[in-house]
Motif scaffolding. Structure first.
Motif, PDB file in Angstrom:
ATOM      1  N   ALA A 205       4.069  -6.497   1.062  1.00  0.00           N
ATOM      2  CA  ALA A 205       2.672  -6.309   0.869  1.00  0.00           C
ATOM      3  C   ALA A 205       2.336  -6.913  -0.533  1.00  0.00           C
ATOM      4  O   ALA A 205       3.133  -6.875  -1.362  1.00  0.00           O
ATOM      5  N   THR A 206       1.136  -7.471  -0.672  1.00  0.00           N
ATOM      6  CA  THR A 206       0.637  -8.142  -2.085  1.00  0.00           C
ATOM      7  C   THR A 206       0.447  -7.013  -2.911  1.00  0.00           C
ATOM      8  O   THR A 206       0.304  -6.034  -2.671  1.00  0.00           O
ATOM      9  N   GLN A 209      -3.053  -5.563  -2.231  1.00  0.00           N
ATOM     10  CA  GLN A 209      -2.752  -4.396  -1.177  1.00  0.00           C
ATOM     11  C   GLN A 209      -2.306  -3.172  -1.746  1.00  0.00           C
ATOM     12  O   GLN A 209      -2.844  -2.162  -1.218  1.00  0.00           O
ATOM     13  N   THR A 212      -5.207  -1.461  -3.539  1.00  0.00           N
ATOM     14  CA  THR A 212      -5.825  -0.764  -2.493  1.00  0.00           C
ATOM     15  C   THR A 212      -5.395   0.634  -2.253  1.00  0.00           C
ATOM     16  O   THR A 212      -6.087   1.510  -2.073  1.00  0.00           O
ATOM     17  N   TRP A 282      -3.264   3.251   5.365  1.00  0.00           N
ATOM     18  CA  TRP A 282      -3.320   1.884   4.684  1.00  0.00           C
ATOM     19  C   TRP A 282      -2.495   1.066   5.313  1.00  0.00           C
ATOM     20  O   TRP A 282      -3.244  -0.076   5.588  1.00  0.00           O
ATOM     21  N   ARG A 283      -1.462   1.299   6.132  1.00  0.00           N
ATOM     22  CA  ARG A 283      -0.730   0.367   6.717  1.00  0.00           C
ATOM     23  C   ARG A 283      -1.420  -0.243   8.073  1.00  0.00           C
ATOM     24  O   ARG A 283      -1.422  -1.614   8.156  1.00  0.00           O
ATOM     25  N   VAL A 286      -4.980  -1.953   6.380  1.00  0.00           N
ATOM     26  CA  VAL A 286      -5.032  -3.077   5.355  1.00  0.00           C
ATOM     27  C   VAL A 286      -3.589  -3.970   5.368  1.00  0.00           C
ATOM     28  O   VAL A 286      -3.761  -5.204   5.261  1.00  0.00           O
ATOM     29  N   SER A 287      -2.588  -3.367   5.637  1.00  0.00           N
ATOM     30  CA  SER A 287      -1.095  -4.166   5.524  1.00  0.00           C
ATOM     31  C   SER A 287      -0.371  -3.937   6.796  1.00  0.00           C
ATOM     32  O   SER A 287       0.763  -3.096   6.376  1.00  0.00           O
ATOM     33  N   ALA A 290       3.463  -4.299   6.381  1.00  0.00           N
ATOM     34  CA  ALA A 290       4.217  -3.692   5.229  1.00  0.00           C
ATOM     35  C   ALA A 290       5.235  -2.782   5.919  1.00  0.00           C
ATOM     36  O   ALA A 290       4.919  -2.117   6.954  1.00  0.00           O
TER      37      ALA A 290
END
Length: 305
Positions: A205-206, A209, A212, A282-283, A286-287, A290
């Motif tokens: 993950a960045t 991210q 967020t 979130w995973r 968004v990611s 991850a």
């Protein structure tokens, strides 16, 4: 012919003996010497103040209040004794004495009775645990109390939202924006938080991210921090000094985290199921690439009364 020593001279010698014993680590012996000095010269503030200082660092608040109250009675201009009287009274919940001490020191308190609750400012507080020491930011709600507003690591034994009693002597400095602010040492945990501390490792993950994810926890009435990006390990000299100063001590090469982690996150929450739900959502949103590892509670919340 025997040499005669004045009472003031004898009291001074006993006070210095107390200082020496304290420096040598014999606090009990120091207190005996200070008591003897006060018995010889009961209207001299110094031995009362010195005894109150020992009692303060031992957390013996009734004895500290009594000694500092006597010191202030002997010398109403003794600002150190006035401040320590306020700390001891705050620890004991003696708000009449605490308010009197703070006003005598020159602090413009809001009118009222009971606890002195008003926002002084965001302040760095050094908290101590069995396994580590950490400087965290806190809302200072009166001259001697603050509520922790970072998510401390479990090594320091404190939680987000803990109410702590703190000293008034600066022990290091940090920058808040461009302004330098003093670090104060926590003396005692007054009221533990009902937030538990959770830890999770996230990779692939960045940092954007992760930012967020932190915002999502905030929206869910929790607090999360990216410990990988926000934590800095300092030696004691720098922690108790000015680590931001030019020409300061060098702690070795700073290794920036990799672009995709792994990231170590600390989360303060009252609800473990919510922590898992926010991570999963979130995973998914968004990611999706991850990976989440080792989610666990590392410090339990204090039970609610």
């Amino acid at each position: 012919m025997p040499l005669r020593i004045s009472k003031a001279g004898k009291a001074n010698a006993l006070n210095e003996l107390g200082r020496q014993r304290d420096d040598d680590g014999d606090q009990d012996g120091a207190l005996v010497a200070y008591a003897q000095a006060s018995a010889v010269h009961p209207h001299w503030a110094s031995p009362w103040y010195n005894a109150g200082l020992i009692h303060k660092y031992r957390g013996e608040w009734a004895a500290s209040l009594q000694a500092n109250d006597r010191a202030v009675a002997c010398d109403p201009g003794n600002r150190g004794a006035i401040w320590n009287l306020g700390i001891a009274a705050t620890a004991l919940g003696d708000w009449v004495t605490a308010r009197r001490a703070w006003r005598q020191y020159g602090i413009d308190l809001p009118h009222g009775e009971g606890p002195v609750d008003y926002f002084v400012g965001l302040t760095p507080i050094r908290v101590h645990g069995d396994e580590g020491t950490e400087v965290v930011w806190a809302d200072r709600i009166d001259p001697a109390r603050a509520i922790l507003r970072n998510v401390p690591t479990p090594a320091c034994g404190h939680r987000y939202g803990d109410l702590v009693l703190h000293d008034g002597a600066p022990n290091g400095y940090r920058l808040r924006g461009e302004r330098e602010v003093a670090v104060f040492d926590a003396l005692e945990l007054i009221a533990p938080s009902d937030y538990a501390t959770y830890e999770v490792s996230v990779d692939n993950a960045t940092q954007a991210q992760i930012d967020t994810l932190i915002e999502r926890f905030k929206a869910a009435d929790a607090v999360a921090e990216n410990w990988t990006a926000s934590m800095e390990v300092l030696c004691r000299a720098c922690s108790e000094g000015r680590p931001h100063a030019e020409g300061g001590h060098h702690h070795g090469p700073d290794e920036a985290p990799a672009a995709l982690g792994p990231w170590r996150l600390g989360i303060a929450s009252r609800d473990e199921a919510m922590v898992q739900r926010v991570l999963d959502e979130w995973r998914a949103d968004v990611s999706p690439k991850a990976s989440l590892h080792d989610l666990r509670c590392v410090l339990q919340a204090a039970p609610r009364c």
